[in-house]
Design a protein around this motif. Structure first.
Motif, mmCIF file in Angstrom:
data_model
loop_
_atom_site.group_PDB
_atom_site.id
_atom_site.type_symbol
_atom_site.label_atom_id
_atom_site.label_comp_id
_atom_site.label_asym_id
_atom_site.label_seq_id
_atom_site.Cartn_x
_atom_site.Cartn_y
_atom_site.Cartn_z
ATOM 1 N N LEU A 68 0.841 -1.206 0.000
ATOM 2 C CA LEU A 68 0.000 0.000 0.000
ATOM 3 C C LEU A 68 0.870 1.249 0.000
ATOM 4 O O LEU A 68 1.890 1.313 0.691
ATOM 5 N N TRP A 69 0.442 2.249 -0.771
ATOM 6 C CA TRP A 69 1.045 3.578 -0.684
ATOM 7 C C TRP A 69 -0.077 4.575 -0.466
ATOM 8 O O TRP A 69 -0.968 4.721 -1.299
ATOM 9 N N ASN A 70 -0.040 5.257 0.691
ATOM 10 C CA ASN A 70 -1.099 6.200 1.059
ATOM 11 C C ASN A 70 -2.477 5.573 0.865
ATOM 12 O O ASN A 70 -3.373 6.151 0.250
ATOM 13 N N ASP A 71 -2.622 4.359 1.409
ATOM 14 C CA ASP A 71 -3.878 3.597 1.437
ATOM 15 C C ASP A 71 -4.331 3.104 0.066
ATOM 16 O O ASP A 71 -5.448 2.605 -0.080
ATOM 17 N N LYS A 72 -3.473 3.238 -0.957
ATOM 18 C CA LYS A 72 -3.803 2.744 -2.290
ATOM 19 C C LYS A 72 -3.024 1.457 -2.552
ATOM 20 O O LYS A 72 -1.809 1.404 -2.383
ATOM 21 N N ARG A 73 -3.754 0.415 -2.972
ATOM 22 C CA ARG A 73 -3.130 -0.871 -3.230
ATOM 23 C C ARG A 73 -2.373 -0.832 -4.566
ATOM 24 O O ARG A 73 -2.939 -0.580 -5.607
ATOM 25 N N ILE A 74 -1.055 -1.072 -4.522
ATOM 26 C CA ILE A 74 -0.218 -1.097 -5.716
ATOM 27 C C ILE A 74 0.191 -2.532 -6.036
ATOM 28 O O ILE A 74 0.178 -2.954 -7.189
ATOM 29 N N ILE A 75 0.556 -3.275 -5.010
ATOM 30 C CA ILE A 75 0.981 -4.670 -5.119
ATOM 31 C C ILE A 75 0.231 -5.463 -4.053
ATOM 32 O O ILE A 75 -0.027 -4.961 -2.954
ATOM 33 N N SER A 76 -0.073 -6.703 -4.353
ATOM 34 C CA SER A 76 -0.823 -7.508 -3.390
ATOM 35 C C SER A 76 0.006 -7.798 -2.143
ATOM 36 O O SER A 76 1.232 -7.919 -2.200
ATOM 37 N N LYS A 77 -0.671 -7.913 -1.029
ATOM 38 C CA LYS A 77 -0.011 -8.270 0.228
ATOM 39 C C LYS A 77 0.661 -9.626 0.102
ATOM 40 O O LYS A 77 1.762 -9.847 0.633
ATOM 41 N N LYS A 78 0.024 -10.535 -0.624
ATOM 42 C CA LYS A 78 0.595 -11.867 -0.807
ATOM 43 C C LYS A 78 1.948 -11.787 -1.496
ATOM 44 O O LYS A 78 2.888 -12.498 -1.104
ATOM 45 N N TRP A 79 2.056 -10.951 -2.527
ATOM 46 C CA TRP A 79 3.335 -10.859 -3.229
ATOM 47 C C TRP A 79 4.421 -10.292 -2.330
ATOM 48 O O TRP A 79 5.558 -10.772 -2.346
ATOM 49 N N VAL A 80 4.106 -9.272 -1.552
ATOM 50 C CA VAL A 80 5.100 -8.705 -0.642
ATOM 51 C C VAL A 80 5.561 -9.769 0.349
ATOM 52 O O VAL A 80 6.760 -9.944 0.584
ATOM 53 N N ASN A 81 4.602 -10.501 0.932
ATOM 54 C CA ASN A 81 4.971 -11.545 1.891
ATOM 55 C C ASN A 81 5.813 -12.632 1.236
ATOM 56 O O ASN A 81 6.818 -13.086 1.798
ATOM 57 N N ASP A 82 5.413 -13.047 0.037
ATOM 58 C CA ASP A 82 6.185 -14.074 -0.671
ATOM 59 C C ASP A 82 7.584 -13.568 -1.023
ATOM 60 O O ASP A 82 8.569 -14.315 -0.960
ATOM 61 N N SER A 83 7.682 -12.294 -1.390
ATOM 62 C CA SER A 83 8.981 -11.709 -1.761
ATOM 63 C C SER A 83 9.929 -11.662 -0.580
ATOM 64 O O SER A 83 11.151 -11.808 -0.747
ATOM 65 N N PHE A 84 9.389 -11.426 0.605
ATOM 66 C CA PHE A 84 10.207 -11.281 1.802
ATOM 67 C C PHE A 84 10.540 -12.610 2.471
ATOM 68 O O PHE A 84 11.342 -12.645 3.413
ATOM 69 N N LYS A 85 9.932 -13.691 2.038
ATOM 70 C CA LYS A 85 10.263 -14.986 2.624
ATOM 71 C C LYS A 85 11.735 -15.320 2.376
ATOM 72 O O LYS A 85 12.307 -14.945 1.355
ATOM 73 N N LYS A 86 12.316 -16.048 3.314
ATOM 74 C CA LYS A 86 13.706 -16.475 3.173
ATOM 75 C C LYS A 86 13.721 -17.782 2.382
ATOM 76 O O LYS A 86 13.793 -18.872 2.949
ATOM 77 N N HIS A 87 13.657 -17.638 1.062
ATOM 78 C CA HIS A 87 13.552 -18.816 0.203
ATOM 79 C C HIS A 87 14.841 -19.618 0.138
ATOM 80 O O HIS A 87 14.814 -20.837 -0.048
#
Length: 546
Positions: free
Chosen positions: A447-466
């Motif tokens: 979210l940027w200023n309450d506007k959804r730009i990228i899904s929460k799922k993608w951010v969480n998946d991106s930050f996982k320690k793969h």
């Protein structure tokens, strides 16, 4: 033997009259210039529609710089010179053209809006660091070495120039990155240089030598501007006198900006070494993390089904001969985690005549998804793959789906050897404030200023320690083009997710502090690339904690 000279251009250039032949040694030092015409680098772009599907492209400042006739279509492609052109796409209701000016391998965004039978827009050429109109500076130094030729490159901003030539009192050189050409004359008390694109003259400025020479050290240029970019300044700004002392005394070298956001507000913002809030910075490999975001947006949009997709299905047919059983198993996920197994360096393919061919012909060192080694070939392939899945140019997709929703307009895209496809391996230029914005977007789970730009799922998946990077000293855990690190401050462990680029370009996202830190630097050749980690650990985290 002829000496080599270094020319540092912090802004912009032009031409003049000669007197007696001058020696370059007489010009060593700092020079300050002033443009003869204001806003000469703030260019107007006009596309005028004519009958019979014809159109005229015009580039002008105080006068017409060039005009070019072409056939008007929804996909606009105009070649203006060998290394200079315009590419754009007309929107569905024919009200605007999203486009890019191309200089060599760089794309400069612009939007042309319809006014009558014309589309009108602007191109701010002065966003290039050394062409900033507010402070026209030229530094000439003896470069050393034994080459029987002159060398020229701008030190500030890390733009490199080539083909430095001096004949009598005339000098010329070219910026190899942008293709901008500089030529002029050495007068006894001034330097005047022209700036051109190919044979197209753009602007002119004269320089006078500074009577008092200053030590080339960092200094604050401007700070805490109020911009209409969505950022809020905190009422409780952070004071970091020890950090600033260390930068000014060159205890910390090459620092160009330090910015901190906490609780979605900027609490610290300083610029050094001639940079300011308006200058886009070369992110180098830190822009790999933005490449990951673009892949995520494409998955959110349904353009890419998921990260399990095998890439060869959509790679160009002419390179399918490089596929074997092992390579056919390379997935999008393997690219995002540097686990394709392809054994090729960035230098190897970038020095070849065909980047994609060189990468795909390279052997596998490991089976896909079995080992993780840091390399730029994997993000490069991810950009090529995505470009083949889209029904529009990748640059335009990035503008519409990422930059525009974030309110980012002042950026430069670096392309691969096609001069069309943005290079996902690095080299995107963003202002430090927009780098901070990107970090905040991920801290806010898309979210940027309450506007959804990228899904929460993608951010969480991106930050996982793969996985972890086997070939770096710290064996950092790794997400989708995101580094992981841990700092211990007063016994407290703080996890950081980081975008990192050569020379010291860093975005630190520290969830436990609800903070984002951006540090940009110019430490490309002195072994100080990782200095931002030292700054965060020794100067910033304790101050933010307190």
């Amino acid at each position: 033997m002829t000496k080599r000279f270094i020319i540092s251009l912090t802004m912009f250039l032009s031409l003049f009259n000669t007197s007696a032949q001058q020696s370059m040694a007489d010009y060593i030092g700092e020079w300050t210039g002033k443009p003869k015409i204001d806003d000469a680098l703030y260019l107007d772009i006009t596309i005028e529609k004519l009958p019979n599907e014809n159109a005229i492209f015009t580039l002008s400042n105080h006068k017409n710089v060039l005009t070019k006739s072409f056939k008007f279509e929804n996909n606009v492609t105009i070649t203006l010179d060998d290394n200079f052109g315009f590419n754009g796409m007309v929107n569905k209701n024919q009200s605007e053209i999203i486009g890019f000016i191309r200089l060599n391998k760089d794309l400069y965004p612009t939007v042309l809006y319809k006014v009558g039978n014309k589309f009108e827009g602007k191109w701010n050429l002065s966003i290039i660091h050394y062409l900033q109109p507010q402070s026209l500076k030229l530094t000439i130094r003896e470069g050393g070495g034994e080459d029987d030729e002159y060398k020229a490159y701008p030190i500030l901003g890390s733009f490199w120039c080539a083909d430095f030539k001096k004949k009598n009192d005339s000098i010329s050189f070219t910026d190899y990155k942008t293709g901008l050409e500089f030529e002029g004359v050495l007068n006894r008390s001034e330097i005047i240089l022209n700036i051109s694109i190919g044979d197209i003259f753009i602007a002119q400025t004269s320089f006078k030598k500074n009577i008092k020479q200053h030590k080339f050290v960092s200094s604050v240029v401007d700070e805490n501007y109020e911009f209409d970019d969505g950022w809020k300044l905190s009422k409780q700004l952070l004071s970091l006198p020890k950090l600033e002392h260390a930068i000014h005394r060159d205890i910390l070298e090459g620092i160009e900006s330090v910015l901190i956001a906490k609780n979605s507000e900027i609490i610290y913002e300083k610029y050094y070494a001639g940079f300011n809030a308006r200058i886009p910075h070369d992110m180098r490999s830190a822009s790999k993390s933005i490449s990951s975001a673009i892949i995520g947006i494409a998955i959110d949009d349904g353009i890419i089904e998921n990260v399990e997709q095998e890439i060869y299905k959509y790679l160009p047919q002419e390179y399918q001969y490089t596929k074997d059983y092992q390579k056919s198993r390379i997935r999008v996920k393997d690219l995002l985690t540097m686990s394709s197994g392809i054994n090729v360096s960035e230098g190897q393919y970038q020095e070849s005549d065909n980047w994609l061919k060189t990468v795909l012909e390279a052997p596998l060192k490991h089976e896909p998804n079995s080992h993780t080694t840091y390399k730029s070939a994997d993000p490069f392939l991810s950009g090529v793959y995505l470009s083949k899945r889209l029904d529009m140019p990748l640059a335009i997709y990035m503008h519409k789906e990422f930059f525009m929703p974030l309110g980012i307009t002042n950026y430069i895209l670096n392309t691969d050897d096609t001069n069309v496809i943005p290079y996902f391996g690095g080299g995107l230029y963003l202002t430090p404030r927009d780098m901070l914005k990107f970090g905040q977007l991920y801290l806010n789970k898309g979210l940027w200023n309450d506007k959804r730009i990228i899904s929460k799922k993608w951010v969480n998946d991106s930050f996982k320690k793969h996985t972890f990077l086997e070939d770096v000293s710290d064996k950092n855990e790794y997400g989708y083009f995101w580094w992981h690190n841990t700092y211990t401050i007063n016994g407290k462990r703080l996890e950081s997710v980081e975008a990192r680029g050569a020379g010291g370009q860093y975005i630190f996202i520290i969830p436990d502090l609800n903070a984002v830190i951006v540090i940009t630097s110019g430490n490309y050749r002195n072994g100080k690339t990782r200095q931002p980690e030292k700054i965060v650990k020794e100067y910033l985290l304790s101050a933010i904690l307190n």
